[in-house]
Scaffold this motif. Sequence first.
Motif, PDB file in Angstrom:
ATOM      1  N   GLU A 400      43.884  12.695  92.109  1.00  0.00           N
ATOM      2  CA  GLU A 400      43.748  13.971  92.808  1.00  0.00           C
ATOM      3  C   GLU A 400      43.581  15.119  91.814  1.00  0.00           C
ATOM      4  O   GLU A 400      42.729  15.992  91.983  1.00  0.00           O
ATOM      5  CB  GLU A 400      44.957  14.228  93.693  1.00  0.00           C
ATOM      6  N   ALA A 401      44.404  15.106  90.722  1.00  0.00           N
ATOM      7  CA  ALA A 401      44.316  16.174  89.738  1.00  0.00           C
ATOM      8  C   ALA A 401      42.937  16.187  89.075  1.00  0.00           C
ATOM      9  O   ALA A 401      42.319  17.233  88.900  1.00  0.00           O
ATOM     10  CB  ALA A 401      45.410  16.007  88.692  1.00  0.00           C
ATOM     11  N   LEU A 402      42.448  14.985  88.753  1.00  0.00           N
ATOM     12  CA  LEU A 402      41.119  14.898  88.134  1.00  0.00           C
ATOM     13  C   LEU A 402      40.048  15.378  89.104  1.00  0.00           C
ATOM     14  O   LEU A 402      39.125  16.108  88.740  1.00  0.00           O
ATOM     15  CB  LEU A 402      40.840  13.445  87.708  1.00  0.00           C
ATOM     16  N   GLY A 403      40.182  14.968  90.364  1.00  0.00           N
ATOM     17  CA  GLY A 403      39.213  15.368  91.395  1.00  0.00           C
ATOM     18  C   GLY A 403      39.182  16.874  91.548  1.00  0.00           C
ATOM     19  O   GLY A 403      38.118  17.493  91.667  1.00  0.00           O
ATOM     20  N   MET A 404      40.389  17.496  91.549  1.00  0.00           N
ATOM     21  CA  MET A 404      40.463  18.947  91.719  1.00  0.00           C
ATOM     22  C   MET A 404      39.830  19.658  90.523  1.00  0.00           C
ATOM     23  O   MET A 404      39.162  20.680  90.677  1.00  0.00           O
ATOM     24  CB  MET A 404      41.921  19.385  91.883  1.00  0.00           C
ATOM     25  N   LYS A 405      40.035  19.089  89.327  1.00  0.00           N
ATOM     26  CA  LYS A 405      39.430  19.703  88.129  1.00  0.00           C
ATOM     27  C   LYS A 405      37.907  19.646  88.239  1.00  0.00           C
ATOM     28  O   LYS A 405      37.199  20.619  87.974  1.00  0.00           O
ATOM     29  CB  LYS A 405      39.891  18.962  86.869  1.00  0.00           C
ATOM     30  N   ALA A 406      37.403  18.464  88.654  1.00  0.00           N
ATOM     31  CA  ALA A 406      35.955  18.306  88.790  1.00  0.00           C
ATOM     32  C   ALA A 406      35.422  19.258  89.848  1.00  0.00           C
ATOM     33  O   ALA A 406      34.362  19.885  89.681  1.00  0.00           O
ATOM     34  CB  ALA A 406      35.641  16.858  89.168  1.00  0.00           C
ATOM     35  N   ALA A 407      36.154  19.400  90.952  1.00  0.00           N
ATOM     36  CA  ALA A 407      35.713  20.286  92.031  1.00  0.00           C
ATOM     37  C   ALA A 407      35.660  21.723  91.526  1.00  0.00           C
ATOM     38  O   ALA A 407      34.695  22.459  91.806  1.00  0.00           O
ATOM     39  CB  ALA A 407      36.658  20.167  93.219  1.00  0.00           C
ATOM     40  N   ALA A 408      36.667  22.136  90.752  1.00  0.00           N
ATOM     41  CA  ALA A 408      36.701  23.500  90.235  1.00  0.00           C
ATOM     42  C   ALA A 408      35.467  23.758  89.369  1.00  0.00           C
ATOM     43  O   ALA A 408      34.819  24.807  89.452  1.00  0.00           O
ATOM     44  CB  ALA A 408      37.977  23.723  89.423  1.00  0.00           C
ATOM     45  N   TRP A 409      35.104  22.768  88.542  1.00  0.00           N
ATOM     46  CA  TRP A 409      33.928  22.901  87.655  1.00  0.00           C
ATOM     47  C   TRP A 409      32.665  23.046  88.504  1.00  0.00           C
ATOM     48  O   TRP A 409      31.807  23.881  88.278  1.00  0.00           O
ATOM     49  CB  TRP A 409      33.860  21.662  86.758  1.00  0.00           C
ATOM     50  N   THR A 410      32.568  22.231  89.568  1.00  0.00           N
ATOM     51  CA  THR A 410      31.367  22.233  90.410  1.00  0.00           C
ATOM     52  C   THR A 410      31.230  23.555  91.171  1.00  0.00           C
ATOM     53  O   THR A 410      30.149  24.150  91.242  1.00  0.00           O
ATOM     54  CB  THR A 410      31.447  21.071  91.432  1.00  0.00           C
ATOM     55  N   PHE A 411      32.356  24.027  91.729  1.00  0.00           N
ATOM     56  CA  PHE A 411      32.304  25.242  92.566  1.00  0.00           C
ATOM     57  C   PHE A 411      32.062  26.504  91.722  1.00  0.00           C
ATOM     58  O   PHE A 411      31.677  27.535  92.245  1.00  0.00           O
ATOM     59  CB  PHE A 411      33.604  25.399  93.367  1.00  0.00           C
ATOM     60  N   ALA A 412      32.302  26.430  90.419  1.00  0.00           N
ATOM     61  CA  ALA A 412      32.215  27.613  89.573  1.00  0.00           C
ATOM     62  C   ALA A 412      30.768  28.094  89.375  1.00  0.00           C
ATOM     63  O   ALA A 412      30.541  29.218  88.954  1.00  0.00           O
ATOM     64  CB  ALA A 412      32.871  27.334  88.224  1.00  0.00           C
ATOM     65  N   ASP A 413      29.790  27.285  89.686  1.00  0.00           N
ATOM     66  CA  ASP A 413      28.398  27.652  89.408  1.00  0.00           C
ATOM     67  C   ASP A 413      27.543  27.170  90.577  1.00  0.00           C
ATOM     68  O   ASP A 413      27.593  25.995  90.952  1.00  0.00           O
ATOM     69  CB  ASP A 413      27.965  26.967  88.098  1.00  0.00           C
ATOM     70  N   HIS A 414      26.699  28.056  91.180  1.00  0.00           N
ATOM     71  CA  HIS A 414      26.002  27.649  92.408  1.00  0.00           C
ATOM     72  C   HIS A 414      24.983  26.545  92.152  1.00  0.00           C
ATOM     73  O   HIS A 414      24.714  25.723  93.014  1.00  0.00           O
ATOM     74  CB  HIS A 414      25.382  28.863  93.110  1.00  0.00           C
ATOM     75  N   ARG A 415      24.422  26.491  90.899  1.00  0.00           N
ATOM     76  CA  ARG A 415      23.433  25.433  90.631  1.00  0.00           C
ATOM     77  C   ARG A 415      24.110  24.063  90.626  1.00  0.00           C
ATOM     78  O   ARG A 415      23.589  23.094  91.168  1.00  0.00           O
ATOM     79  CB  ARG A 415      22.729  25.694  89.297  1.00  0.00           C
ATOM     80  N   ARG A 416      25.313  24.003  90.033  1.00  0.00           N
ATOM     81  CA  ARG A 416      26.045  22.727  90.039  1.00  0.00           C
ATOM     82  C   ARG A 416      26.362  22.310  91.482  1.00  0.00           C
ATOM     83  O   ARG A 416      26.241  21.153  91.852  1.00  0.00           O
ATOM     84  CB  ARG A 416      27.360  22.856  89.270  1.00  0.00           C
ATOM     85  N   LEU A 417      26.769  23.293  92.291  1.00  0.00           N
ATOM     86  CA  LEU A 417      27.131  22.984  93.679  1.00  0.00           C
ATOM     87  C   LEU A 417      25.918  22.437  94.428  1.00  0.00           C
ATOM     88  O   LEU A 417      26.004  21.433  95.152  1.00  0.00           O
ATOM     89  CB  LEU A 417      27.677  24.242  94.369  1.00  0.00           C
ATOM     90  N   GLU A 418      24.750  23.095  94.246  1.00  0.00           N
ATOM     91  CA  GLU A 418      23.554  22.642  94.955  1.00  0.00           C
ATOM     92  C   GLU A 418      23.163  21.228  94.530  1.00  0.00           C
ATOM     93  O   GLU A 418      22.777  20.397  95.362  1.00  0.00           O
ATOM     94  CB  GLU A 418      22.392  23.614  94.730  1.00  0.00           C
ATOM     95  N   THR A 419      23.299  20.950  93.243  1.00  0.00           N
ATOM     96  CA  THR A 419      22.984  19.605  92.767  1.00  0.00           C
ATOM     97  C   THR A 419      23.912  18.582  93.424  1.00  0.00           C
ATOM     98  O   THR A 419      23.460  17.540  93.919  1.00  0.00           O
ATOM     99  CB  THR A 419      23.175  19.534  91.230  1.00  0.00           C
TER     100      THR A 419
END
Lengths: 471, 216
Positions: A400-419
């Motif tokens: 869960e902690a790893l997943g949340m870290k990955a999610a934080a990285w993804t949500f921080a930039d709209h291009r990452r989120l769209e990908t």
Amino acid sequence: MPSFQRAARDALANTQQRRNLAHATATIRAKRERVVGEVDRWEDLRVAGAEAKDEALHHLPDYLEQLEANLTARGATVHWARDADEANAIVLGLIRDKGADEVVKVKSMLTQEIELNERLEEAGIHAWETDLAELIVQLGHDRPSHILVPAIHRNRAEIREIFLREMGSVGRPAPKDLTDEPAKLAEAARLHLREKFLRAKVAISGANFAVADTGTLVVVESEGNGRMCLTLPETLISLVGVEKVLPTFADLGPMLQLLPRSSTGERMNPYTSMWTGVTPGDGPQEVHVVLVDNGRSRVLADEVGRQALRCIRCSACLNVCPVYERAGGHAYGSVYPGPIGAVLNPLLRGTGSEVDKSLPYASSLCGACFEACPVRIDIPQLLVHMRTQVVDEASGRSPEALGMKAAAWTFADHRRLETAQRASSLSGRLLGNRTVRSVPGLGAWTQARDVPTPPKETFRQWWRRTHEDES
Amino acid sequence: MSAREEILARLRAATRDVTTQQGARGELAVTAASAESPARTLELFVHNVADYRARVERCSPGDVATSIAAALVRGGAHRVVVPDGLDASWIAPLRDSGIRLVPDRADDGRPLSSAELDEVDAVVTAARVGIATTGTIVLDHDTDQGRRVLSLVPDQHVCVIRADRVVHDVPDAVSLLDPLRPLTWISGPSATSDIELDRVEGVHGPRILDVIVIEP
């Protein structure tokens, strides 16, 4: 105990239990709503209830000393127990002093918590549960599954069978022609228990409230078994969790409005007994009160978690909880089931075991439990608080902690989120209408839930497609 | 360190962050519903007691004895226990009706044992307070109400209450009661809903509850 999610999977497959629970929770929910609706100032009452409990909890040592002084002045003997072992040893010693080999008991969640019945049986003392539902549970060699209606997982045919099979081996047998009519079953319990009440020398009770400024204990019930235990025997031993204290007798005003309406959906429960120490010529002439900590000081030390000690065990939160309604009480691995159990157990016991680690996740965080709670315990907040603790204790390496870290990285930039979203919609197109029952790497998360199939198109893609002209 | 000292020390440490003074919350907020009129309160009381499947009857002071006798006959009671302090005029006529009155005293002067009470069919008591919003009667076990077991072991309880003792809401009752007396709050007959949530009257307490309200 296995984790909640593992235990819930088995419970979910029990269709009989799910039917009983759905009926029971829906019925009590509707009754509760009706009688709560009769009260104009329900919210004011909730605030008054919460304030009374907070006043007691914030100054608990002072109020306990006051309670002890008033009890002693009125002829009761006060004992203190740090934990379950100490509480059980005190009770056992008192029963032996009386030379008794049996006791009658009125339903008490604290005595279940400390497993008093099991300790007494080991010592050769029979402890008879006298609440009808508790009797069904005890004779069925079973565990309670609901705070208020502990045998709700049993239906009338099962109860008839248990009574016919078991009553004879511990006392007056059930009549041979016993039917499964509830009135006949209640009559069988009445006759079976009456001989035990009439000969009992020692009774054990809990208390719903203990009033500091008078030394009064309060027991709230419906059947009269409580009154039997509290008045017939010579010796009464009451086990009281330290969190049961109310500052003043006047605080019973709001409490006795909040509790019955929230728990059974009645304006008032049939019987409430109050007694202050010993009354010469009326009731037990030897009265003991055991004040029990058993983890409560630990809960009190948690500044966020301490509000869980306001709980008056009404069970309103169970009856509105979509998770409890389907999983039932046994999955929670403790005497405290449902939303309040999901926070109270890990607070009382710590988050060391599998079941206590899993309980803060036994919720959809829908918030219905907070709305229903008569003393305004913010259970969703506590669930999140306990989840944080569980994750922190796993020191950042849990999935869960790893997943949340990955999610934080993804949500921080709209291009990452769209990908990421494009990847998800691709999997949606591949899966079609199939149900996803398990995702590799998310074993624990998917154990008790199916994953929604990802949409074939993301919102952003849909917007571009349908609003092309506007851009 | 004794268990007492250790628990109190743990609790003091646990509440170190608390900055408010004990009792600082001030007066208890008023949470009682208010009465439109004494007549409306009495109507509500009678309605709510009956809603709990108790039998309610209103009568004038002159008719109390008749109402008590009728309730006992309806319940099929033959032996009836009465507390020492019960108004004698309420039960005097019963002596001619074939119902046997049992005082709460054995031949040698001691109070009746539980087993002796188990042989009795009914009890007649007064009450300290009635509560309208909840349909509750409260006994404080003064001499006109008897020991707690009297209203518990027999199968029928006939409870007589004066209209001016009926208050509107729960906090009104709490403020009138003496916490140093044993108190029994009764709302309808003994009941259970433990079997598939079907309500059944009477498990251990009286299965029949009659409430007689005396109106001036």
